[in-house]
Design a protein around this motif. Structure first.
Motif: not given
Ligand SMILES: [Zn+2]
Length: 300
Positions: A40-45, A139-143, A156-163, A166-170
């Motif tokens: 699930d985490m990986a899919q989000n990124v 985890y998200v940063e490592n992914i 670009k896509v991965f960076n935007a998705n990870a950000k 991560s905001d949702q996790i926060r």
């Protein structure tokens, strides 16, 4: 003879299915994860750029998972495997040895582990690091880093998705912090079957008690473990006890009965449910657990 040729055909089909899987996916690379929460985490990124597949299925016991020949077949042709590490997946080394060369990345790299304080696992790191949203950000940063390396054109896509993720996790972290802070001092104790909440209880300032430290350990819910928890629950007048979805609840129900407290329900830790179940995503899992804990212990 017909039987034999059918068997040959079947095994040829099975052998080809790993490749077919990759071919069907077209240009997309395939990322395997060891369990559903990592998927699930990986899919989000990943968004739509990568195929993400979990080796263990929703609801599975993941520590001592017995992988099958078809798991190996399905894994063939994958481009990357993400694992938790901290000795979570007892089967992972054997799995990758049999699989051959596929790069793998351990998502707990950079996390400061909480050590287990009891039984045979004493002093070893508790593997359930994802139960801290703060760790989930690592985890998200490592992914993200692993995906940029795997598919640089998608950076670009991965960076935007990870950000965004991560905001949702926060946001979930902030909500859980405020909700769990509402528990009165004398009700701030979480009692579970597996000691899987060490990171969550640390983050949100709860005491933690459990029957056994890690699933797949020999002796889950022994009379000694049950008696130990009954004594604590009685002494501290803990209003509810809980158990995780991937193990039998009867030991903890016995604790509840004998200690004269209530069984507060099933918590989710090691495995998501499928889309129709109560915890189809990691963020929903965190919130659902917090809701069940609050309801059981009598928070707001
Ligand atoms: Zn576990």
């Amino acid at each position: 003879m017909i039987k034999t040729s059918r068997a040959v055909l079947l095994s040829a089909l099975i052998a080809a299915s790993g490749v077919a899987h990759a071919a069907q996916a077209g240009e997309k690379k395939t990322v395997l994860t060891t369990f559903t929460i990592l998927s699930d985490m990986a899919q989000n990124v990943a968004g739509n750029r990568l195929n993400v597949v979990s080796i263990t299925k929703p609801g599975a016991e993941i520590h001592g998972y017995q992988f099958t020949p078809s798991d190996l077949v399905n894994a063939r042709g994958a481009d990357l495997i993400l694992n938790n590490g901290l000795n979570l997946e007892l089967w992972f080394e054997k799995f990758t040895r049999q699989l051959g060369k596929i790069p793998n990345v351990t998502l707990t790299d950079g996390i400061i582990p909480v050590n287990i304080s009891a039984d045979a696992y004493k002093g070893k790191p508790n593997p359930h690091a994802w139960m801290s949203p703060k760790n989930a950000l690592i985890y998200v940063e490592n992914i993200r880093k692993a995906f940029v390396k795997l598919d640089p054109a998608g950076a670009k896509v991965f960076n935007a998705n990870a950000k965004k993720y991560s905001d949702q996790i926060r946001a979930v972290d902030a909500r859980l912090r405020s909700q769990l802070a509402s528990l009165p001092k004398n009700k701030r104790a979480l009692v579970t079957c597996e000691g899987a909440f060490s990171y969550l209880t640390r983050d949100y300032n709860l005491a933690e008690h459990y029957l056994w430290p890690v699933n797949a350990e020999e002796g889950q819910g022994t009379p000694r473990q049950i008696k130990g928890v009954i004594d604590v629950v009685r002494a501290e007048k803990i209003p509810a006890v809980f158990c995780e979805s991937t193990v039998p609840t009867r030991g903890m129900e016995q604790v509840a009965k004998e200690a004269g407290t209530k069984f507060g329900g099933v918590l989710y830790v090691d495995s998501l449910t499928d889309a129709k179940g109560p915890v189809p995503t990691y963020l929903i899992l965190l919130q659902k657990d917090a809701d069940i804990i609050l309801k059981g212990l009598g928070g707001r």
